[in-house]
Motif scaffolding. Structure first.
Motif, PDB file in Angstrom:
ATOM      1  N   LEU A   1      -3.685   6.691   9.386  1.00 49.95           N
ATOM      2  CA  LEU A   1      -3.392   5.339   9.219  1.00 49.95           C
ATOM      3  C   LEU A   1      -2.159   4.819   8.688  1.00 49.95           C
ATOM      4  O   LEU A   1      -1.849   3.685   9.364  1.00 49.95           O
ATOM      5  CB  LEU A   1      -3.753   5.204   8.003  1.00 49.95           C
TER       6      LEU A   1
ATOM      7  N   ARG B   1      -3.101  -3.972   4.061  1.00 50.33           N
ATOM      8  CA  ARG B   1      -4.983  -2.522   4.273  1.00 50.33           C
ATOM      9  C   ARG B   1      -5.019  -3.172   3.291  1.00 50.33           C
ATOM     10  O   ARG B   1      -5.023  -3.426   2.230  1.00 50.33           O
ATOM     11  CB  ARG B   1      -3.714  -1.372   3.840  1.00 50.33           C
TER      12      ARG B   1
ATOM     13  N   VAL C   1      -0.039   1.712  11.482  1.00 50.74           N
ATOM     14  CA  VAL C   1       0.627   0.519  10.618  1.00 50.74           C
ATOM     15  C   VAL C   1       1.865   0.978  11.594  1.00 50.74           C
ATOM     16  O   VAL C   1       2.468  -0.335  12.095  1.00 50.74           O
ATOM     17  CB  VAL C   1       0.267   0.468   9.477  1.00 50.74           C
TER      18      VAL C   1
ATOM     19  N   ASP D   1       0.837  -1.146  -0.282  1.00 50.55           N
ATOM     20  CA  ASP D   1      -0.112   0.173   0.283  1.00 50.55           C
ATOM     21  C   ASP D   1       1.139   1.096   0.246  1.00 50.55           C
ATOM     22  O   ASP D   1       1.897   0.804   0.894  1.00 50.55           O
ATOM     23  CB  ASP D   1      -0.956   0.173   0.803  1.00 50.55           C
TER      24      ASP D   1
ATOM     25  N   GLU E   1      -9.732   2.039   5.607  1.00 48.54           N
ATOM     26  CA  GLU E   1      -9.324   2.165   7.171  1.00 48.54           C
ATOM     27  C   GLU E   1      -9.167   0.202   7.764  1.00 48.54           C
ATOM     28  O   GLU E   1      -9.629   0.368   8.624  1.00 48.54           O
ATOM     29  CB  GLU E   1     -10.472   3.097   7.856  1.00 48.54           C
TER      30      GLU E   1
ATOM     31  N   THR F   1       1.354   4.402   3.179  1.00 49.14           N
ATOM     32  CA  THR F   1       1.369   3.258   4.991  1.00 49.14           C
ATOM     33  C   THR F   1       1.903   2.123   4.836  1.00 49.14           C
ATOM     34  O   THR F   1       2.699   2.016   5.582  1.00 49.14           O
ATOM     35  CB  THR F   1       0.407   2.352   5.443  1.00 49.14           C
TER      36      THR F   1
ATOM     37  N   PHE G   1      -7.954  -3.818   8.172  1.00 47.89           N
ATOM     38  CA  PHE G   1      -6.721  -3.845   8.022  1.00 47.89           C
ATOM     39  C   PHE G   1      -6.641  -5.349   8.290  1.00 47.89           C
ATOM     40  O   PHE G   1      -7.363  -5.666   9.335  1.00 47.89           O
ATOM     41  CB  PHE G   1      -5.290  -3.136   9.444  1.00 47.89           C
TER      42      PHE G   1
END
Length: 402
Positions: free
Chosen positions: A280, A299, A284, A225, A303, A228, A305
């Motif tokens: 976010l 992710r 992480v 991602d 929002e 993040t 995970f």
């Protein structure tokens, strides 16, 4: 082949390669190994220039400085090779101190016209070749294995040619300030040509190393991602398939946590999407600091995970989820001079091969997460009796692995 022809063809080819490698290094400045390769090429170009002007400039430049630049160039090359196969640069001070001592001693011996002074740089050069080849052959990094072995073979060839030239120097040219006479020796010229050919081959390896590095970066970007740094959904699916097969084969438990940030839309609406992005990323980082080396986080939604925990039963997964929940609840995220606090709701499920693969496990974890969302800031399991009491949190110590 005469010396003039050799010098002209070599300076043209090395100039083109030096410019190419330098431009590639400039456009890929994050690749530290490429910076060392470019520096080695530039230093080698000046060495070639001084060497080509032998007889037209003082021997302190055409002989002494040329030899010193050659040794410096190969040392820089060794540092670059080490970076590519280990992902870090050589930082041992003794290497730089040894190099400085060799260059200073050689300069003094040369200027004092001590016979056989070139043996100091010749032996040092041979050592650098062997050390570079050893680095390449003893570090196993699959993407670089092929180019590392080719580069090691070139370095071994460099060693052999340099050893021959060292013997030739001791037999015929033990007084380096008289090296101009070597320009009429075919053995000297052809051995120089061999070194030039190997230098071109090594420059091709420099570019090969960079291509593999860029391919690896692209592959990493395709599975992570961008915001993040966590895995993306596709990478998590691949990992889940792999871990599911391993779990079934060896009979080990596999657990999954699905967590969602509570009231995340309020953060975006009140503070802006940049604040939401900061939240976010902080989440992480916090979660990664609490996971083991073989645990994975991805992710899988805006929002949302997913955490995959190999070799972990449900009860331990619930404890881990509780630890993550309480750590995030206590987390203070500073953004634009404001402190943001968030909570998460999590669901936990364990792989059950009898009721389906990892997709079924994920559905159960997702369903448990939605149950937790009904109460907010809590952890639910698809087995209700396995909710972790707060007293159990001490049974799972945080790991230093990230």
């Amino acid at each position: 082949m005469d010396y003039g022809t050799y010098f002209f063809t070599n300076i043209v080819s090395v100039t083109v390669l030096t410019l190419s490698v330098s431009l590639l290094a400039w456009h890929n400045r994050k690749v530290a190994g490429m910076q060392w390769f470019a520096a080695a090429m530039v230093v080698g170009w000046f060495k070639l220039l001084f060497q080509g002007l032998d007889g037209k400039i003082p021997t302190a430049l055409s002989g002494m400085a040329a030899n010193e630049l050659y040794l410096l160039s190969f040392t820089m090359q060794m540092i670059g090779l080490h970076w590519f196969v280990t992902r870090k640069s050589l930082r041992d001070k003794w290497i730089l101190l040894a190099l400085f001592a060799v260059l200073a001693t050689y300069s003094a011996l040369f200027l004092c016209k001590v016979p056989y002074a070139s043996n100091l740089t010749n032996i040092s050069f041979l050592i650098v070749c062997v050390a570079s080849a050893w680095i390449l052959l003893t570090h196993d990094d699959p993407p670089f294995n092929a180019v590392a072995r080719v580069a090691a073979a070139i370095l071994i060839a460099d060693f052999l040619v340099a050893a021959y030239r060292a013997i030739l120097t001791n037999l015929r040219y033990m007084r380096p300030w008289e090296i101009v006479e070597a320009r009429r020796d075919p053995r000297w010229i052809y051995s120089l040509a061999a070194m030039a050919f190997l230098a071109v081959c090594m420059a091709m390896c420099f570019i090969w190393f960079l291509v593999i590095e860029l391919e690896r970066e692209l592959a990493e970007q395709a599975r992570t991602d961008s915001l993040t740094g966590a895995l993306n959904r596709r990478a998590m699916e691949e990992a889940a398939l792999r871990e599911t097969a391993r779990s079934i084969r060896y009979g080990t438990p596999l657990c999954m946590i699905v967590l969602d940030v509570d009231h995340f839309k309020r953060i975006n609406d009140s503070l802006g999407h940049a604040a939401g992005d900061a939240v976010l990323k902080a989440l992480v980082r916090q979660i990664r600091s609490m996971l083991r080396a073989n645990d994975l986080i991805a992710r899988t939604g805006g929002e949302e995970f997913t955490i995959l925990l190999p070799d972990t039963p449900t009860i331990t997964g619930v404890v881990a989820a509780e630890r993550v929940r309480t750590a995030i609840e206590a987390l203070e995220i500073v953004y634009d001079s404001q402190t943001i606090r968030v909570t998460v709701s999590a669901g936990v499920a364990q792989l059950d091969p009898a009721s389906g693969g990892w997709e079924a496990m994920m559905r159960r974890a997702d369903s448990a997460m939605y149950q937790a969302k009904g109460r907010r800031n809590t952890v639910e399991s698809n087995v209700a009796s396995l909710r972790a009491p707060s007293s159990d949190l001490s049974t799972l110590e945080p790991s230093t692995d990230t």
